[in-house]
Design a protein around this motif. Structure first.
Motif, PDB file in Angstrom:
ATOM      1  N   THR A 112     -12.542   2.791  -0.066  1.00  0.00           N
ATOM      2  CA  THR A 112     -12.152   2.993  -1.464  1.00  0.00           C
ATOM      3  C   THR A 112     -10.858   2.268  -1.807  1.00  0.00           C
ATOM      4  O   THR A 112     -10.807   1.491  -2.769  1.00  0.00           O
ATOM      5  CB  THR A 112     -12.003   4.498  -1.752  1.00  0.00           C
ATOM      6  OG1 THR A 112     -13.150   5.193  -1.254  1.00  0.00           O
ATOM      7  CG2 THR A 112     -11.880   4.742  -3.232  1.00  0.00           C
ATOM      8  N   GLY A 113      -9.805   2.517  -1.037  1.00  0.00           N
ATOM      9  CA  GLY A 113      -8.527   1.888  -1.338  1.00  0.00           C
ATOM     10  C   GLY A 113      -8.578   0.376  -1.235  1.00  0.00           C
ATOM     11  O   GLY A 113      -8.052  -0.339  -2.105  1.00  0.00           O
ATOM     12  N   GLN A 114      -9.207  -0.129  -0.188  1.00  0.00           N
ATOM     13  CA  GLN A 114      -9.272  -1.582  -0.004  1.00  0.00           C
ATOM     14  C   GLN A 114     -10.127  -2.242  -1.081  1.00  0.00           C
ATOM     15  O   GLN A 114      -9.784  -3.319  -1.593  1.00  0.00           O
ATOM     16  CB  GLN A 114      -9.839  -1.913   1.381  1.00  0.00           C
ATOM     17  CG  GLN A 114      -9.885  -3.399   1.661  1.00  0.00           C
ATOM     18  CD  GLN A 114     -10.160  -3.708   3.114  1.00  0.00           C
ATOM     19  OE1 GLN A 114      -9.533  -4.590   3.691  1.00  0.00           O
ATOM     20  NE2 GLN A 114     -11.099  -3.004   3.717  1.00  0.00           N
ATOM     21  N   ALA A 115     -11.243  -1.605  -1.453  1.00  0.00           N
ATOM     22  CA  ALA A 115     -12.103  -2.179  -2.486  1.00  0.00           C
ATOM     23  C   ALA A 115     -11.364  -2.286  -3.814  1.00  0.00           C
ATOM     24  O   ALA A 115     -11.409  -3.330  -4.483  1.00  0.00           O
ATOM     25  CB  ALA A 115     -13.359  -1.328  -2.643  1.00  0.00           C
ATOM     26  N   ILE A 116     -10.666  -1.222  -4.216  1.00  0.00           N
ATOM     27  CA  ILE A 116      -9.970  -1.227  -5.506  1.00  0.00           C
ATOM     28  C   ILE A 116      -8.831  -2.247  -5.506  1.00  0.00           C
ATOM     29  O   ILE A 116      -8.691  -3.047  -6.437  1.00  0.00           O
ATOM     30  CB  ILE A 116      -9.451   0.182  -5.827  1.00  0.00           C
ATOM     31  CG1 ILE A 116     -10.626   1.145  -6.041  1.00  0.00           C
ATOM     32  CG2 ILE A 116      -8.551   0.157  -7.063  1.00  0.00           C
ATOM     33  CD1 ILE A 116     -10.224   2.592  -6.162  1.00  0.00           C
ATOM     34  N   ALA A 117      -7.998  -2.227  -4.468  1.00  0.00           N
ATOM     35  CA  ALA A 117      -6.863  -3.148  -4.410  1.00  0.00           C
ATOM     36  C   ALA A 117      -7.330  -4.600  -4.389  1.00  0.00           C
ATOM     37  O   ALA A 117      -6.809  -5.456  -5.120  1.00  0.00           O
ATOM     38  CB  ALA A 117      -6.015  -2.848  -3.182  1.00  0.00           C
ATOM     39  N   THR A 118      -8.328  -4.899  -3.557  1.00  0.00           N
ATOM     40  CA  THR A 118      -8.816  -6.280  -3.456  1.00  0.00           C
ATOM     41  C   THR A 118      -9.508  -6.718  -4.735  1.00  0.00           C
ATOM     42  O   THR A 118      -9.388  -7.871  -5.162  1.00  0.00           O
ATOM     43  CB  THR A 118      -9.781  -6.413  -2.265  1.00  0.00           C
ATOM     44  OG1 THR A 118      -9.143  -5.932  -1.080  1.00  0.00           O
ATOM     45  CG2 THR A 118     -10.195  -7.854  -2.052  1.00  0.00           C
ATOM     46  N   LEU A 140       0.817  -1.204   0.000  1.00  0.00           N
ATOM     47  CA  LEU A 140       0.000   0.000   0.000  1.00  0.00           C
ATOM     48  C   LEU A 140       0.853   1.257   0.000  1.00  0.00           C
ATOM     49  O   LEU A 140       0.619   2.203  -0.769  1.00  0.00           O
ATOM     50  CB  LEU A 140      -0.931  -0.004   1.220  1.00  0.00           C
ATOM     51  CG  LEU A 140      -1.762   1.260   1.447  1.00  0.00           C
ATOM     52  CD1 LEU A 140      -2.725   1.477   0.288  1.00  0.00           C
ATOM     53  CD2 LEU A 140      -2.525   1.176   2.758  1.00  0.00           C
ATOM     54  N   LEU A 141       1.882   1.279   0.846  1.00  0.00           N
ATOM     55  CA  LEU A 141       2.705   2.471   0.977  1.00  0.00           C
ATOM     56  C   LEU A 141       3.570   2.712  -0.260  1.00  0.00           C
ATOM     57  O   LEU A 141       4.048   3.832  -0.466  1.00  0.00           O
ATOM     58  CB  LEU A 141       3.591   2.362   2.222  1.00  0.00           C
ATOM     59  CG  LEU A 141       2.834   2.330   3.560  1.00  0.00           C
ATOM     60  CD1 LEU A 141       3.800   2.166   4.714  1.00  0.00           C
ATOM     61  CD2 LEU A 141       1.991   3.581   3.741  1.00  0.00           C
ATOM     62  N   ARG A 142       3.794   1.681  -1.077  1.00  0.00           N
ATOM     63  CA  ARG A 142       4.573   1.844  -2.311  1.00  0.00           C
ATOM     64  C   ARG A 142       3.698   2.225  -3.502  1.00  0.00           C
ATOM     65  O   ARG A 142       4.232   2.505  -4.583  1.00  0.00           O
ATOM     66  CB  ARG A 142       5.305   0.532  -2.632  1.00  0.00           C
ATOM     67  CG  ARG A 142       6.427   0.194  -1.651  1.00  0.00           C
ATOM     68  CD  ARG A 142       6.950  -1.197  -1.922  1.00  0.00           C
ATOM     69  NE  ARG A 142       7.983  -1.573  -0.965  1.00  0.00           N
ATOM     70  CZ  ARG A 142       8.498  -2.803  -0.855  1.00  0.00           C
ATOM     71  NH1 ARG A 142       8.077  -3.762  -1.675  1.00  0.00           N
ATOM     72  NH2 ARG A 142       9.424  -3.068   0.047  1.00  0.00           N
ATOM     73  N   ASN A 143       2.382   2.228  -3.306  1.00  0.00           N
ATOM     74  CA  ASN A 143       1.454   2.500  -4.400  1.00  0.00           C
ATOM     75  C   ASN A 143       1.140   3.994  -4.418  1.00  0.00           C
ATOM     76  O   ASN A 143       0.464   4.517  -3.533  1.00  0.00           O
ATOM     77  CB  ASN A 143       0.171   1.682  -4.199  1.00  0.00           C
ATOM     78  CG  ASN A 143      -0.740   1.739  -5.411  1.00  0.00           C
ATOM     79  OD1 ASN A 143      -0.906   2.784  -6.027  1.00  0.00           O
ATOM     80  ND2 ASN A 143      -1.337   0.608  -5.745  1.00  0.00           N
ATOM     81  N   GLY A 144       1.621   4.695  -5.442  1.00  0.00           N
ATOM     82  CA  GLY A 144       1.437   6.137  -5.510  1.00  0.00           C
ATOM     83  C   GLY A 144      -0.020   6.548  -5.588  1.00  0.00           C
ATOM     84  O   GLY A 144      -0.438   7.528  -4.965  1.00  0.00           O
ATOM     85  N   GLU A 145      -0.837   5.807  -6.362  1.00  0.00           N
ATOM     86  CA  GLU A 145      -2.244   6.153  -6.485  1.00  0.00           C
ATOM     87  C   GLU A 145      -2.972   5.986  -5.149  1.00  0.00           C
ATOM     88  O   GLU A 145      -3.827   6.808  -4.795  1.00  0.00           O
ATOM     89  CB  GLU A 145      -2.893   5.276  -7.554  1.00  0.00           C
ATOM     90  CG  GLU A 145      -2.358   5.533  -8.962  1.00  0.00           C
ATOM     91  CD  GLU A 145      -2.965   4.596  -9.976  1.00  0.00           C
ATOM     92  OE1 GLU A 145      -3.753   3.713  -9.569  1.00  0.00           O
ATOM     93  OE2 GLU A 145      -2.669   4.745 -11.173  1.00  0.00           O
ATOM     94  N   GLN A 146      -2.626   4.933  -4.420  1.00  0.00           N
ATOM     95  CA  GLN A 146      -3.255   4.724  -3.128  1.00  0.00           C
ATOM     96  C   GLN A 146      -2.850   5.815  -2.144  1.00  0.00           C
ATOM     97  O   GLN A 146      -3.672   6.295  -1.353  1.00  0.00           O
ATOM     98  CB  GLN A 146      -2.851   3.351  -2.573  1.00  0.00           C
ATOM     99  CG  GLN A 146      -3.391   2.186  -3.367  1.00  0.00           C
ATOM    100  CD  GLN A 146      -4.842   1.873  -3.036  1.00  0.00           C
ATOM    101  OE1 GLN A 146      -5.669   2.751  -2.922  1.00  0.00           O
ATOM    102  NE2 GLN A 146      -5.141   0.605  -2.871  1.00  0.00           N
ATOM    103  N   LEU A 147      -1.584   6.213  -2.171  1.00  0.00           N
ATOM    104  CA  LEU A 147      -1.139   7.285  -1.276  1.00  0.00           C
ATOM    105  C   LEU A 147      -1.830   8.596  -1.612  1.00  0.00           C
ATOM    106  O   LEU A 147      -2.160   9.385  -0.712  1.00  0.00           O
ATOM    107  CB  LEU A 147       0.372   7.452  -1.380  1.00  0.00           C
ATOM    108  CG  LEU A 147       1.229   6.369  -0.728  1.00  0.00           C
ATOM    109  CD1 LEU A 147       2.705   6.674  -0.927  1.00  0.00           C
ATOM    110  CD2 LEU A 147       0.918   6.252   0.763  1.00  0.00           C
ATOM    111  N   LEU A 148      -2.059   8.843  -2.896  1.00  0.00           N
ATOM    112  CA  LEU A 148      -2.787  10.053  -3.295  1.00  0.00           C
ATOM    113  C   LEU A 148      -4.179  10.059  -2.686  1.00  0.00           C
ATOM    114  O   LEU A 148      -4.641  11.078  -2.152  1.00  0.00           O
ATOM    115  CB  LEU A 148      -2.879  10.120  -4.824  1.00  0.00           C
ATOM    116  CG  LEU A 148      -3.752  11.241  -5.407  1.00  0.00           C
ATOM    117  CD1 LEU A 148      -3.126  12.596  -5.098  1.00  0.00           C
ATOM    118  CD2 LEU A 148      -3.935  11.050  -6.900  1.00  0.00           C
TER     119      LEU A 148
END
Length: 259
Positions: free
Chosen positions: A87-93, A33-41
C-alpha cells in the motif's frame, strides 16, 4: 611559498560509484517515508492500534485455545508487510510517477533498476522497524512466540517480494488517484478477509479455498504456523508467496511505465 600544480584544479566529472549511489538513494527514500505522517499512520500506527485493541478487548473470536495475542501478533506482522511493501509503496511511487519524479531520476546516473532496488531497500528498513516495534508491544501484552527465526525471515522476505511486485505493478500502470483509491481498498479488504484478525475458518468453505491462495493469507498463516504453533518451514505457504512474488515482479518489470 609553494604553488599547487594546475592539474589539481582540473574538474573530474562523473557519477559516484554505484554502491554509494544506491546507499544514498535508499537513505533518502527511508527518510522521506519516516517524515510522511500519512505513511507512518498506515505502516506503524494502524497495526499497533489493532494489536493493542484486539488483544485487550474480546472483539474478534480467534477460534481456539490460548491467548488472543498469540493469534493476532503473527497476522499483524503480515499486515505490517502489506502496508509497507504494497500500500505505502504503491501510493508513494504512483504520485512520484505522476509528478515526473521518476522520469527525472530515470535520467540521472542512477540506473532505473537501482532506483527500484533502493525503494525495496527502504521497504526492508521500514519493515525491520515495524517488526521490532510490534514484537516488543506483543511481548508486553503476553505474547509467547515459538518456532525457527529462519522460517520467519523466509516468510517475511518472500511476502515483501510478493507485495512489492504487486505494488509497483499498480503504481506503474494506473493513474496516481486510481492507485491511491485501489491500494487503500485492497488494504482494507485484505485486512478483513486475509486471515489477519479474523480466522479463515470463519468464512464459508467455498470462499476459504480462494482466500487461502491470497498472499496475505499465506503470509499470516505461515507466520502463525511458526510463531504460534512452532511448526517447521511451512512449504505450502512459502510456495504461494513465491508464485505471487515471481508473477508480481515479472509483471511490474514488463508493464511499469515511468511517465
Amino acid at each position: 611559498m609553494t604553488t599547487t600544480p594546475r592539474e589539481s584544479y582540473t574538474p573530474a566529472p562523473g557519477a559516484a560509484p554505484l554502491g554509494r549511489m544506491l546507499l544514498a538513494q535508499t537513505g533518502l527514500e527511508t527518510r522521506m517515508l519516516l517524515r510522511n505522517g500519512e505513511q507512518l499512520l498506515l505502516t506503524v500506527v494502524i497495526p499497533t492500534v489493532l494489536l493493542v485493541l484486539f488483544s485487550a478487548v474480546d472483539v474478534v473470536d480467534t477460534a481456539g485455545p490460548g491467548k488472543r495475542v498469540d493469534f493476532l501478533a503473527p497476522g499483524l506482522l503480515a499486515l505490517a508487510v502489506l502496508s509497507t511493501a504494497f500500500t505505502g509503496q504503491a501510493i508513494a511511487t504512483g504520485f512520484e510517477r505522476r509528478y515526473g519524479v521518476l522520469k527525472r531520476l530515470g535520467a540521472s546516473p542512477l540506473p532505473r533498476w537501482a532506483l527500484l532496488t533502493a525503494k525495496t531497500g527502504c521497504v526492508l528498513v521500514t519493515e525491520v522497524l515495524q517488526v521490532a516495534l510490534l514484537s516488543v508491544i506483543a511481548l508486553a501484552l503476553g505474547w509467547s512466540p515459538h518456532g525457527d527465526p529462519f522460517s520467519v525471515a523466509a516468510l517475511l522476505v518472500l511476502g515483501t517480494a510478493a507485495f512489492s511486485g504487486l505494488g509497483l505493478l499498480m503504481a506503474g500502470t494506473l493513474r496516481a488517484e486510481a492507485t491511491l483509491a485501489a491500494a487503500n481498498l485492497v488494504f482494507v479488504l485484505l485486512l478483513l478477509a486475509g486471515g489477519v484478525v479474523v480466522p479463515l475458518e470463519k468464512f464459508p468453505a467455498a470462499a476459504r479455498g480462494v482466500l487461502e491462495l491470497l498472499p496475505i493469507s499465506a503470509l499470516s498463516d505461515g507466520l502463525r504456523s511458526v510463531l504460534q504453533h512452532g511448526s517447521s518451514l511451512p512449504l505450502g505457504d512459502l510456495g504461494v508467496l513465491a508464485v505471487w512474488a515471481v508473477l508480481g515482479l515479472a509483471a511490474a518489470a514488463r508493464f511499469f511505465r515511468w511517465e
